[in-house]
Motif scaffolding. Structure first.
Motif, PDB file in Angstrom:
ATOM      1  N   ALA A 221      -3.308  -8.527   3.819  1.00 56.50           N
ATOM      2  CA  ALA A 221      -3.693  -7.136   4.067  1.00 56.50           C
ATOM      3  C   ALA A 221      -3.177  -6.234   2.949  1.00 56.50           C
ATOM      4  O   ALA A 221      -3.875  -5.304   2.504  1.00 56.50           O
ATOM      5  N   ALA A 222      -1.958  -6.496   2.480  1.00 54.52           N
ATOM      6  CA  ALA A 222      -1.410  -5.720   1.375  1.00 54.52           C
ATOM      7  C   ALA A 222      -2.203  -5.977   0.098  1.00 54.52           C
ATOM      8  O   ALA A 222      -2.415  -5.071  -0.716  1.00 54.52           O
ATOM      9  N   ALA A 223      -2.654  -7.219  -0.088  1.00 62.33           N
ATOM     10  CA  ALA A 223      -3.478  -7.545  -1.250  1.00 62.33           C
ATOM     11  C   ALA A 223      -4.796  -6.778  -1.212  1.00 62.33           C
ATOM     12  O   ALA A 223      -5.270  -6.278  -2.239  1.00 62.33           O
TER      13      ALA A 223
ATOM     14  N   ALA B 121      -2.668   0.679   9.380  1.00 58.90           N
ATOM     15  CA  ALA B 121      -2.788   1.161   8.006  1.00 58.90           C
ATOM     16  C   ALA B 121      -1.435   1.605   7.466  1.00 58.90           C
ATOM     17  O   ALA B 121      -1.105   1.365   6.298  1.00 58.90           O
ATOM     18  N   ARG B 122      -0.629   2.229   8.325  1.00 61.56           N
ATOM     19  CA  ARG B 122       0.704   2.676   7.906  1.00 61.56           C
ATOM     20  C   ARG B 122       1.592   1.481   7.567  1.00 61.56           C
ATOM     21  O   ARG B 122       2.355   1.512   6.594  1.00 61.56           O
ATOM     22  N   ILE B 123       1.493   0.426   8.367  1.00 59.83           N
ATOM     23  CA  ILE B 123       2.282  -0.783   8.102  1.00 59.83           C
ATOM     24  C   ILE B 123       1.858  -1.411   6.772  1.00 59.83           C
ATOM     25  O   ILE B 123       2.699  -1.786   5.953  1.00 59.83           O
ATOM     26  N   VAL B 124       0.554  -1.497   6.553  1.00 64.05           N
ATOM     27  CA  VAL B 124       0.050  -2.126   5.327  1.00 64.05           C
ATOM     28  C   VAL B 124       0.467  -1.318   4.100  1.00 64.05           C
ATOM     29  O   VAL B 124       0.937  -1.880   3.101  1.00 64.05           O
ATOM     30  N   GLU B 125       0.303  -0.010   4.173  1.00 63.95           N
ATOM     31  CA  GLU B 125       0.676   0.827   3.025  1.00 63.95           C
ATOM     32  C   GLU B 125       2.173   0.751   2.754  1.00 63.95           C
ATOM     33  O   GLU B 125       2.604   0.650   1.602  1.00 63.95           O
ATOM     34  N   GLY B 126       2.974   0.773   3.820  1.00 64.80           N
ATOM     35  CA  GLY B 126       4.418   0.652   3.653  1.00 64.80           C
ATOM     36  C   GLY B 126       4.813  -0.691   3.080  1.00 64.80           C
ATOM     37  O   GLY B 126       5.683  -0.792   2.219  1.00 64.80           O
ATOM     38  N   ALA B 127       4.144  -1.745   3.546  1.00 61.78           N
ATOM     39  CA  ALA B 127       4.416  -3.082   3.018  1.00 61.78           C
ATOM     40  C   ALA B 127       4.083  -3.151   1.536  1.00 61.78           C
ATOM     41  O   ALA B 127       4.842  -3.718   0.737  1.00 61.78           O
ATOM     42  N   ALA B 128       2.956  -2.562   1.147  1.00 65.98           N
ATOM     43  CA  ALA B 128       2.555  -2.568  -0.263  1.00 65.98           C
ATOM     44  C   ALA B 128       3.585  -1.834  -1.120  1.00 65.98           C
ATOM     45  O   ALA B 128       3.907  -2.275  -2.231  1.00 65.98           O
ATOM     46  N   GLU B 129       4.131  -0.740  -0.611  1.00 70.63           N
ATOM     47  CA  GLU B 129       5.147   0.007  -1.354  1.00 70.63           C
ATOM     48  C   GLU B 129       6.400  -0.847  -1.578  1.00 70.63           C
ATOM     49  O   GLU B 129       6.943  -0.903  -2.687  1.00 70.63           O
ATOM     50  N   VAL B 130       6.848  -1.502  -0.513  1.00 69.80           N
ATOM     51  CA  VAL B 130       8.043  -2.340  -0.627  1.00 69.80           C
ATOM     52  C   VAL B 130       7.799  -3.502  -1.586  1.00 69.80           C
ATOM     53  O   VAL B 130       8.645  -3.837  -2.424  1.00 69.80           O
TER      54      VAL B 130
END
Length: 204
Positions: free
Chosen positions: A62-64, A14-23
């Motif tokens: 996942a980011a989507a 979840a942390r990776i996905v949220e961080g990816a979405a931010e970037v």
């Protein structure tokens, strides 16, 4: 989506996905690399591919999904409690504020352009987002009906579908022009239509 059996693993993913979405929101899909995401989330290459073995496209999906979930979350608590005209007005204002804040950049749209809307995973995310959104609007109309605020004969599913279509059209025009006039008109006209049905019921 790979199984993530432990609470720690789910939290890491979840942390990776949220961080990816931010970037992705900051830099755009085309200018974002896996190294950018690794740097933001503090993950190693092996760790990233452990959770997303298919690579960038899987992470983008996942980011989507994360961004699709945010569309509904940003409308809460109003979307989940549409049982009065005041609550509908608060929801309307929250929708306008969300999309005016977003501006002409749609993270979800950008992600789908990169991944490909025709992919089953991407289509499923959009379909589920629209299903949940329409369902919550219909539930709100049922609450109005139960409180005697709209006609007892109102077809809530059809009315919810029409209102959602109007919102999506208004958002599309706003993203093209930077003007929220059409979005506001779609919301205001849709809510006014609901209010008018109460009079129709009384006159029947």
């Amino acid at each position: 989506m790979p199984d993530v059996p432990t609470a720690k693993g789910r939290a890491t993913r979840a942390r990776i996905v949220e961080g990816a979405a931010e970037v992705l929101r900051e830099r755009g899909v085309a200018d974002t690399t896996l190294d950018d995401i690794r740097g933001r989330t503090g993950t190693s290459k092996s760790q990233l591919f452990h959770y997303f073995p298919e690579g960038k496209d899987q992470l983008l999906l996942a980011a989507a999904q994360f961004e699709a979930d945010r569309v509904l979350a940003d409308q809460q608590p109003h979307l989940g409690c549409l049982d009065s005209w005041e609550s509908w007005q608060r929801w309307r204002d929250a929708v306008v504020e969300r999309y005016e804040r977003q501006g002409d950049h749609c993270p979800l749209g950008s992600l789908f352009m990169q991944v490909g809307r025709s992919r089953p995973g991407a289509r499923a995310i959009v379909a589920e987002l629209m299903r949940q959104w329409q369902q919550q609007l219909a539930d709100g109309m049922r609450a109005l009906r139960a409180n005697g605020l709209v006609s007892s004969t109102l077809d809530v599913d059809r009315a919810a579908a029409a209102l959602l279509a109007g919102v999506q059209g208004g958002v599309a025009i706003m993203m093209s022009t930077g003007d929220s006039t059409h979005l506001k008109a779609a919301l205001d006209t849709g809510i006014a239509h609901l209010r008018a049905t109460a009079g129709e019921s009384a006159g029947a």
